[in-house]
Write an enzyme that holds these catalytic residues in place. Structure first.
Site, mmCIF file in Angstrom:
data_model
loop_
_atom_site.group_PDB
_atom_site.id
_atom_site.type_symbol
_atom_site.label_atom_id
_atom_site.label_comp_id
_atom_site.label_asym_id
_atom_site.label_seq_id
_atom_site.Cartn_x
_atom_site.Cartn_y
_atom_site.Cartn_z
ATOM 1 N N TYR A 141 -2.422 3.581 -0.727
ATOM 2 C CA TYR A 141 -1.931 4.282 -1.921
ATOM 3 C C TYR A 141 -1.120 5.537 -1.597
ATOM 4 O O TYR A 141 -1.283 6.574 -2.232
ATOM 5 C CB TYR A 141 -3.091 4.639 -2.869
ATOM 6 C CG TYR A 141 -4.118 3.559 -3.069
ATOM 7 C CD1 TYR A 141 -3.738 2.234 -3.318
ATOM 8 C CD2 TYR A 141 -5.483 3.840 -3.009
ATOM 9 C CE1 TYR A 141 -4.683 1.239 -3.500
ATOM 10 C CE2 TYR A 141 -6.432 2.846 -3.202
ATOM 11 C CZ TYR A 141 -6.025 1.541 -3.438
ATOM 12 O OH TYR A 141 -6.964 0.562 -3.619
ATOM 13 N N HIS A 142 -0.200 5.430 -0.636
ATOM 14 C CA HIS A 142 0.619 6.578 -0.256
ATOM 15 C C HIS A 142 2.119 6.277 -0.322
ATOM 16 O O HIS A 142 2.852 6.554 0.633
ATOM 17 C CB HIS A 142 0.285 7.027 1.175
ATOM 18 C CG HIS A 142 -1.106 7.512 1.370
ATOM 19 N ND1 HIS A 142 -1.686 7.618 2.619
ATOM 20 C CD2 HIS A 142 -2.044 7.927 0.486
ATOM 21 C CE1 HIS A 142 -2.921 8.069 2.492
ATOM 22 N NE2 HIS A 142 -3.162 8.264 1.211
ATOM 23 N N PRO A 143 2.658 5.731 -1.406
ATOM 24 C CA PRO A 143 4.100 5.471 -1.447
ATOM 25 C C PRO A 143 4.894 6.767 -1.365
ATOM 26 O O PRO A 143 4.488 7.801 -1.916
ATOM 27 C CB PRO A 143 4.302 4.768 -2.790
ATOM 28 C CG PRO A 143 3.145 5.215 -3.631
ATOM 29 C CD PRO A 143 1.996 5.362 -2.673
#
Length: 588
Positions: free
Chosen positions: A523-525
Site C-alpha cells: 500500500y505505498h503507491p
C-alpha cells in the site's frame, strides 16, 4: 541491545486526548469565501499537514477540501481497528489494480486509499519510517535542488513530536510519534534472529540508521515507531486540525466534497470545481483562489494524477482516448508509478500468537453486524480492552507490524535493499485482514527500491486504470526470489527453531512464478506526478513542486517522489508537506 519497553516507555510527548475527543464533534459547514489564498485538495498525509501549517498565519485564508467523510468514528482512532477501515467503502476509495497489467499473472489487487478526513493517514498501519539518506540524495542528484538528506532532515524534525532525546528527532511538532507498545517474546526472538543472521545491529530507533553517517549504512532491526499520541490513539494528519479548527477562523474544512476539475485560464489555475459539500451531495460549486493564490493538489499518488488528467493536463493522445480535451500538454502525468510489493511467507510456531489469542475477535469484528455482539461479549475482548484503557498497551494498541528490519540482500550494497515487516500473526485474503486459525508469524518482505514502473490512465468513463507492472525487470524478479530465501534463512536461526518455526505451504520451487502468485501490495503507491527539472520530459513538477508550464498550481504529496523512498511512505509525505509549507512561506 534494544531497550526493553515498559508501560512508561512512551511517557514523553504531549497529550492529544482532547483533540481525539473533538474529532467526534461535527465540523461546522463553513460559509465559503469568494476567494482563498490556498485551496488544498485532499486532507491526507500531505494535505492535512499542509492545511495545519499554512493556517498558522491568521491572515492566510485556507480551504481544505476532502472527498470523504469526517473521521468521527472509533475505526479511525483506535489503532487496531485499521483492519476494519480498510476495505470498507465508507472510508476507502476501494481501488483495484488492472489484472492484465498488474504483472502478477492476471491477478488484481486491492489498493486501499483513505476516503475520510486524514486520508490514508486515517487508514494506514501507523508505522513511522523516514527512508534513507541514500533516497533523498538520489533525488537531489537527479536535479531536484533542496531535496537531499541534509535539506529534508530539518523538516522531518520540525514536523514531529517524538519520544527520543536525540538531535535528529523532533519535539513539539504536530505529528505525535510513540514507541512500540506491544513487545512480545516472539518479536524479540525474531529480531535477534534477523540481526544475527544478516549481520546488522539491533536498534531502539530505526531513524538512527537513516542518516548518511550511520555506521550500518541504513541497515538494522528495531521495533517500529508508531503514529500515536501518548494517549494511545492514532495521530493522523486530521488530529492536529481538530486541535485548532475552532480557534482558526481563517481555516475552512469541507468534507464530502470531491474536486471534479481544476479551473484553468490563460496558463493559470484559478480554482476548483467541487461536487458535494455544503450544498449537498448533488451540488456543484466553483471555489476560487485570490490573485496570487494557489491550488495545492494533495490527493495522493492516484487522486492527484486523476484530477490533473480530468482537467486536461497530460499526454494529448491519452487524453483524447479518454474523451478529454488537452488543456496543457504534460506527458508525465500518471507515469512513473511505483509501489512496494510484499511477499508474505508465514511460519507456523509452537508458541501462542495473536492468531489464537484474538483470531475469533477479528473474524467477528470484520464481519460486523450481529457478529459484533459475539466479539464484544467474549472474555478476551474485555481483557484486551481493559489493558488498552488502563495501560495503552496490548493487542488493541498494535500497529500493523511490530518489528522493522532493513537488510542488504548481498554484501557491498550502498544501502539495504530489503525491508521486513515482522508480525506476531498470520493472515489471509486481500486486503489481508483475516487471521489464520493456527499459531504462526509473518515475515513480510519487500523490495525497497524497485526498478519496475507502471502507470495510471484515465478511462472514457472517468475512472482510473491502475497498471503497477510489478516484477517487470530481471533485477526485481531476482530480488523477489532472494527476499524469500532471506526470510527462510532467518527462520532457521536457533531461537526460532526452538519454537518449531516451519514455513506454511512452502512452494515446490522458489522462483519468480511463485512470487507472482503470492505477492501483495504493501500500500505505498508513489511517483505519478514526478518531481524533476524541465529538461526531464517525464517530470510533472519542479523542485518547488510547481506544475511545469502552469502558474498557481502545485502538487504536494507522495506522487512527486521521483523514486519511491526506502520504507513506509507516510512520514516522508508529511515531510514533503512540511517543506512545501516552508516554500510557500518563503522561508525554505
Amino acid at each position: 541491545a534494544p531497550r526493553r519497553l515498559g508501560p512508561d516507555a512512551a511517557a514523553m510527548g504531549r497529550s492529544r486526548l482532547g483533540a481525539t475527543l473533538r474529532a467526534f464533534a461535527p465540523i461546522r459547514r463553513p460559509r465559503l469565501r469568494e476567494a482563498y489564498d490556498y485551496v488544498i485538495v485532499g486532507s491526507g498525509s500531505a494535505g492535512g499537514h499542509l492545511a495545519y501549517r499554512l493556517s498558522e498565519d491568521p491572515s492566510c485564508r485556507v480551504l481544505l477540501v476532502e472527498a470523504g467523510r469526517q473521521d468521527n468514528t472509533p475505526w479511525v482512532h483506535v489503532p487496531v481497528f485499521y483492519f476494519k477501515s480498510i476495505g470498507t467503502p465508507a472510508y476507502d476509495w476501494m481501488y483495484k489494480t488492472h489484472g492484465p497489467t498488474s504483472g502478477l499473472g492476471g491477478r488484481s489487487l486491492a489498493w486501499p486509499r483513505g476516503k475520510v478526513l486524514g486520508g490514508s493517514s486515517s487508514l494506514n498501519g501507523l508505522l513511522y519510517i523516514r527512508g534513507l539518506a541514500y533516497d533523498y540524495d538520489s533525488w537531489a542528484a537527479e536535479g531536484n535542488e533542496g531535496w537531499g538528506w541534509d535539506d529534508v532532515l530539518p523538516h522531518f524534525v520540525s514536523s514531529e513530536d517524538a519520544p527520543f532525546d536525540a538531535p535528529h528527532r523532533g519535539a513539539g511538532g504536530p505529528m505525535s510519534i510513540s514507541e512500540a507498545s506491544n513487545v512480545t517474546e516472539l518479536g524479540e526472538r525474531w529480531s535477534t534472529a534477523c540481526a544475527e543472521t544478516m549481520g546488522v545491529p539491533r536498534l531502539r530507533d530505526m531513524s538512527c540508521a537513516a542518516g548518511r553517517d550511520a555506521a550500518s549504512s541504513g541497515a538494522g532491526v528495531a521495533y517500529f515507531s508508531n503514529m500515536k499520541s501518548v494517549d494511545g490513539f492514532r495521530c493522523s494528519t486530521a488530529l492536529p486540525l481538530h486541535e485548532v479548527r475552532a480557534s482558526r477562523p481563517n481555516l475552512h474544512i469541507v468534507c464530502n466534497a470531491e474536486a471534479q476539475q481544476l479551473l484553468l485560464r490563460g496558463g493559470r489555475a484559478e480554482g476548483v470545481v467541487l461536487a458535494g459539500g455544503p450544498g449537498g451531495a448533488d451540488a456543484r460549486r466553483e471555489v476560487r483562489v485570490a490573485p496570487g493564490g494557489e491550488v495545492l493538489v494533495c490527493a495522493g499518488a492516484l487522486g492527484s494524477p486523476h484530477l490533473l488528467l480530468r482537467s486536461g493536463i497530460g499526454a494529448p493522445a491519452a487524453l483524447e482516448s479518454a474523451g478529454v480535451a488537452c488543456a496543457h500538454e504534460l506527458p508525465g502525468v500518471g507515469e512513473n508509478l511505483q509501489d512496494h510489493l510484499q511477499l508474505r511467507p508465514k511460519f507456523r510456531v509452537s508458541c501462542p500468537t495473536l492468531n489464537t489469542q484474538v483470531g475469533g475477535l477479528v473474524k467477528h469484528a470484520v464481519k460486523g453486524g450481529v457478529h459484533w455482539l459475539r466479539a464484544m461479549t467474549s472474555p478476551a475482548a474485555w481483557r484486551f480492552g481493559l489493558e488498552f484503557l488502563l495501560r495503552r498497551s496490548g493487542p488493541v494498541s498494535m500497529a500493523a507490524s511490530q518489528v522493522c528490519a532493513f537488510v542488504p540482500s548481498q554484501p557491498g550494497l550502498p544501502a539495504p535493499d530489503l525491508q521486513f515487516h515482522f508480525q506476531p500473526l498470520s493472515t489471509t485474503g486481500t486486503p489481508a485482514v483475516y487471521l489464520d486459525n493456527f499459531d504462526a508469524f509473518t515475515a513480510s518482505v519487500c523490495i525497497l527500491r524497485p526498478e519496475s514502473r507502471g502507470r495510471v490512465e484515465l478511462q472514457p468513463d472517468g475512472s482510473l486504470r491502475i497498471s503497477p507492472n510489478y516484477l517487470s525487470t530481471p533485477a526485481d524478479q531476482a530480488l523477489a526470489v532472494r527476499s524469500l530465501e532471506v526470510a527462510r534463512e532467518v527462520s532457521q536461526h536457533p531461537l526460532l527453531r526452538e519454537i518449531g518455526a516451519q514455513e506454511v505451504d512452502p512452494p515446490e520451487r522458489l522462483d519468480v512464478d511463485h512470487a507472482r502468485r503470492v505477492a501483495e501490495t504493501i500500500y505505498h503507491p508513489a511517483g505519478t506526478c514526478k518531481m524533476g527539472p524541465s529538461s526531464d520530459p517525464t517530470a510533472v513538477v519542479d523542485a518547488s513542486l510547481r506544475v511545469h508550464g502552469l502558474e498557481g498550481l502545485r502538487v504536494v504529496d507522495c506522487s512527486v517522489m521521483p523514486r519511491i523512498v526506502s520504507g513506509n511512505t507516510h512520514a516522508p509525505t508529511v515531510m514533503i508537506a512540511e517543506r512545501a509549507a516552508s516554500l510557500l512561506r518563503g522561508d525554505a
